[in-house]
Structures are given as structure tokens and as C-alpha cells.
Design a protein around this motif. Structure first.
Motif, PDB file in Angstrom:
ATOM      1  N   SER A  70      14.702  -1.350  -5.836  1.00 47.14           N
ATOM      2  CA  SER A  70      13.572  -1.164  -6.628  1.00 47.14           C
ATOM      3  C   SER A  70      12.481   0.053  -6.124  1.00 47.14           C
ATOM      4  O   SER A  70      12.305   0.064  -4.929  1.00 47.14           O
ATOM      5  CB  SER A  70      12.852  -2.561  -6.968  1.00 47.14           C
ATOM      6  OG  SER A  70      12.339  -2.917  -5.885  1.00 47.14           O
ATOM      7  N   MET A  72       9.004   1.545  -5.966  1.00 42.74           N
ATOM      8  CA  MET A  72       7.694   0.974  -5.671  1.00 42.74           C
ATOM      9  C   MET A  72       6.746   1.977  -6.359  1.00 42.74           C
ATOM     10  O   MET A  72       7.267   3.329  -6.540  1.00 42.74           O
ATOM     11  CB  MET A  72       7.455   0.545  -4.260  1.00 42.74           C
ATOM     12  CG  MET A  72       8.525  -0.235  -3.423  1.00 42.74           C
ATOM     13  SD  MET A  72       8.649  -1.905  -4.581  1.00 42.74           S
ATOM     14  CE  MET A  72       7.003  -2.735  -4.274  1.00 42.74           C
ATOM     15  N   GLU A  73       5.495   1.630  -6.650  1.00 42.50           N
ATOM     16  CA  GLU A  73       4.454   2.484  -6.984  1.00 42.50           C
ATOM     17  C   GLU A  73       4.202   3.750  -5.921  1.00 42.50           C
ATOM     18  O   GLU A  73       3.844   4.812  -6.429  1.00 42.50           O
ATOM     19  CB  GLU A  73       3.055   1.930  -7.526  1.00 42.50           C
ATOM     20  CG  GLU A  73       3.212   0.975  -8.329  1.00 42.50           C
ATOM     21  CD  GLU A  73       2.193   0.113  -8.938  1.00 42.50           C
ATOM     22  OE1 GLU A  73       1.098   0.633  -8.123  1.00 42.50           O
ATOM     23  OE2 GLU A  73       2.079  -0.553  -9.711  1.00 42.50           O
ATOM     24  N   GLU A  78      12.593  -0.074  -2.228  1.00 42.19           N
ATOM     25  CA  GLU A  78      12.793  -1.187  -1.540  1.00 42.19           C
ATOM     26  C   GLU A  78      14.117  -1.905  -1.522  1.00 42.19           C
ATOM     27  O   GLU A  78      14.436  -1.934  -3.016  1.00 42.19           O
ATOM     28  CB  GLU A  78      11.497  -2.256  -1.865  1.00 42.19           C
ATOM     29  CG  GLU A  78      11.648  -3.649  -1.217  1.00 42.19           C
ATOM     30  CD  GLU A  78      10.666  -4.416  -1.374  1.00 42.19           C
ATOM     31  OE1 GLU A  78      10.515  -5.637  -0.774  1.00 42.19           O
ATOM     32  OE2 GLU A  78       9.884  -3.989  -2.206  1.00 42.19           O
TER      33      GLU A  78
END
Length: 211
Positions: A70, A72-73, A78
Motif C-alpha cells: 500500500s 502511504m501519503e 508499506e
């Protein structure tokens, strides 16, 4: 300039902490891999070399662990491990319901065939139904998906220890990949701050007047 130096120092400290965590994870990963292979070697010694090999692999294998990534901002990636063992209870309940339905259906068909056909046809149909039910149950039960079952019912403790070690290796590999992604993002941010600092220091640097 002072605030920029503080931000750069904090970024450097974060970068060093990430490198330290990465080194610890890698050291633990190597230890687990060595311990896992050593446990497999001891299992082969006790069971026999041919009893613990690729010859015992199942003809059809399904993955028990899925790795998902995923974004992340912060721009890092991750990685997480999702194990199929979390759905063991649900699968067991579904399989028990299917088994009961299959057995009841087989009994009903057997009663009908006894009334219409002779005993031999009824018995053969019952055996075929039971065989299909057993095959379906064996292929879907979570217990039969355990790779340890490939090597027998009563496997030595060394083989179980090897499985436990390599399971932890998979989780650690995902954690290491996440840390490496964070390190790359930290280094990129630190290089950008260094470049910005050099540009500002170059603009504020007094010019030297030559005679």
C-alpha cells in the motif's frame, strides 16, 4: 537558516535510526534462515533424506500467505502479510455443513434406489457419493493445506521448528521491504534539504572583491 539546520539534523537522525532498525532486522532474518535450514537438516537425518524432499510436495498447492503493498501519503510503500490461517474456523464450519448435506443426500438417494433398483446399484451409488464427499472434504479442509501434512502425520519436532522459522522469515521480509522503502524516501528528502541549503548559502555568501 537555523531552522533548516535543525530540520536537516532531525532528518539525519531519523535516517540513522532506520538504518539501525534495518540492520537488526537483517541480522534476525539471517539467523532464522540458518536455524530453519539446520532444523530441516536434522529432520532429514532422523526421517531419511528421501522423506524430506520435493518428492513429498502436493500435486496442487495453494498459497497460505499473501503479501499486499500500500502506498502511504509520505510516498513510502508499506508491505503486509495476510495469512489464510485467519479464516480457518470459518472454512471448518462451512466444510462441516457441506459434509452433512452430502451425507444426507447420499442416504436419500440410497433409499430411493433401493425401492426402484436392486441392491447392487444402490450400493455402488452410495460408495460413489461417499467418495466424492470425502474427496471434496480432503481438498478443502484447512488441515490438509498445512505443508507439514505432506511429510506424514507424525512429523519430528525439528520439522515444525523449521516451519515456524520460515513463517517468521516471511513476516520479517515484508518488514524489511517497508523499512527499505522508508530509507529511500528519507534519503531523497535529506538530499533535497541539502541542495536547498547549499543554494541559500550560495546566495547569502558575500562576494570577494579583488584588487
Amino acid at each position: 537558516m537555523r531552522d533548516q539546520n535543525i530540520c536537516l539534523d532531525e532528518q539525519l537522525l531519523l535516517f540513522m535510526d532506520q538504518l539501525e532498525a534495518l540492520e537488526e532486522k537483517r541480522h534476525k532474518l539471517n539467523s532464522l534462515i540458518e536455524g530453519g535450514w539446520f532444523s530441516i537438516a536434522k529432520a532429514r537425518y532422523s526421517m531419511g533424506n528421501k522423506q524430506v524432499s520435493s518428492l513429498q510436495y502436493a500435486s496442487e498447492m495453494e498459497p497460505l500467505v499473501h503479501v499486499e503493498d500500500s502506498l502511504m501519503e509520505s510516498g513510502t510503500v508499506e508491505f503486509k502479510c495476510n495469512r489464510a490461517e485467519n479464516k480457518t474456523d470459518e472454512l471448518t464450519q462451512n466444510n462441516s455443513i457441506e459434509d452433512i448435506g452430502a451425507k444426507e443426500g447420499g442416504l436419500r438417494r440410497r433409499i430411493n434406489t433401493k425401492q426402484k433398483e436392486d441392491k447392487e446399484e444402490g450400493a455402488s451409488e452410495q460408495q460413489e457419493t461417499d467418495h466424492q464427499g470425502k474427496t471434496k472434504t480432503e481438498s478443502t479442509t484447512p488441515e490438509n493445506r498445512d505443508p507439514l501434512k505432506w511429510f506424514g502425520i507424525l512429523v519430528p519436532q525439528n520439522l515444525k521448528q523449521a516451519q515456524s522459522a520460515f513463517r517468521e522469515v516471511i513476516t520479517l521480509s515484508a518488514e524489511i521491504a517497508s523499512i527499505q522503502s522508508a530509507i529511500l524516501a528519507s534519503r531523497k528528502e535529506m538530499q533535497a534539504q541539502m541542495k536547498e541549503k547549499q543554494e541559500k548559502s550560495g546566495k547569502t555568501k558575500p562576494e570577494i572583491i579583488k584588487d
